[in-house]
Design an enzyme around this catalytic site. Structure first.
Site, PDB file in Angstrom:
ATOM      1  N   LEU A  16       0.840  -1.205   0.000  1.00  0.00           N
ATOM      2  CA  LEU A  16       0.000   0.000   0.000  1.00  0.00           C
ATOM      3  C   LEU A  16       0.873   1.253   0.000  1.00  0.00           C
ATOM      4  O   LEU A  16       0.920   2.010   0.952  1.00  0.00           O
ATOM      5  CB  LEU A  16      -0.918  -0.028   1.235  1.00  0.00           C
ATOM      6  CG  LEU A  16      -2.313   0.537   1.097  1.00  0.00           C
ATOM      7  CD1 LEU A  16      -2.994   0.069  -0.179  1.00  0.00           C
ATOM      8  CD2 LEU A  16      -3.156   0.122   2.282  1.00  0.00           C
ATOM      9  N   HIS A  17       1.632   1.432  -1.090  1.00  0.00           N
ATOM     10  CA  HIS A  17       2.530   2.574  -1.214  1.00  0.00           C
ATOM     11  C   HIS A  17       2.198   3.351  -2.471  1.00  0.00           C
ATOM     12  O   HIS A  17       1.727   2.783  -3.451  1.00  0.00           O
ATOM     13  CB  HIS A  17       3.992   2.104  -1.285  1.00  0.00           C
ATOM     14  CG  HIS A  17       4.439   1.434  -0.027  1.00  0.00           C
ATOM     15  ND1 HIS A  17       4.764   2.129   1.106  1.00  0.00           N
ATOM     16  CD2 HIS A  17       4.550   0.125   0.293  1.00  0.00           C
ATOM     17  CE1 HIS A  17       5.077   1.274   2.069  1.00  0.00           C
ATOM     18  NE2 HIS A  17       4.959   0.043   1.601  1.00  0.00           N
ATOM     19  N   ALA A  18       2.473   4.642  -2.467  1.00  0.00           N
ATOM     20  CA  ALA A  18       2.357   5.515  -3.639  1.00  0.00           C
ATOM     21  C   ALA A  18       1.064   5.308  -4.426  1.00  0.00           C
ATOM     22  O   ALA A  18      -0.010   5.601  -3.925  1.00  0.00           O
ATOM     23  CB  ALA A  18       3.597   5.389  -4.521  1.00  0.00           C
ATOM     24  N   PRO A  20      -0.807   2.607  -5.410  1.00  0.00           N
ATOM     25  CA  PRO A  20      -1.875   1.805  -4.804  1.00  0.00           C
ATOM     26  C   PRO A  20      -2.552   2.520  -3.627  1.00  0.00           C
ATOM     27  O   PRO A  20      -3.765   2.458  -3.477  1.00  0.00           O
ATOM     28  CB  PRO A  20      -1.170   0.532  -4.347  1.00  0.00           C
ATOM     29  CG  PRO A  20       0.017   0.426  -5.246  1.00  0.00           C
ATOM     30  CD  PRO A  20       0.444   1.849  -5.498  1.00  0.00           C
TER      31      PRO A  20
END
Length: 93
Positions: A16-18, A20
């Site tokens: 769950l980074h950037a 997404p």
């Protein structure tokens, strides 16, 4: 009205980074219900799923289990949309 709760596993490469995380927040923001997310893997407290900085602080990575909770008029739809987004790996691959 009962709140809706579901546990999902992140399968996409970057977690769950950037991008997404941005998609996750945009999806949550489409609904009127209060939506929270927490990392069961890291044992984090629930955070507002509509706040990008909060979602980024979860440090959720590939393989982590997340708990999504929605409470409000469209809670079922909110949970279904977020679950589908995560299971589709945020459109990666």
């Amino acid at each position: 009205m009962e709140m809706q709760k579901v546990t999902v596993t992140l399968t996409n490469r970057v977690g769950l980074h950037a991008r997404p995380a941005a998609l996750f927040v945009q999806t949550a923001a489409r609904f009127r219900s209060n939506v929270t997310v927490r990392s069961l893997t890291r044992g984090t407290p629930p955070v507002n799923a509509k706040a990008i900085l909060s979602v980024m602080t979860l440090g959720a990575e590939q393989g982590h289990e997340l708990e999504l909770v929605a409470e409000g008029p469209d809670e079922s739809e909110a949970i279904a949309a977020l679950k589908e987004l995560i299971e589709s790996r945020f459109g990666e691959e």
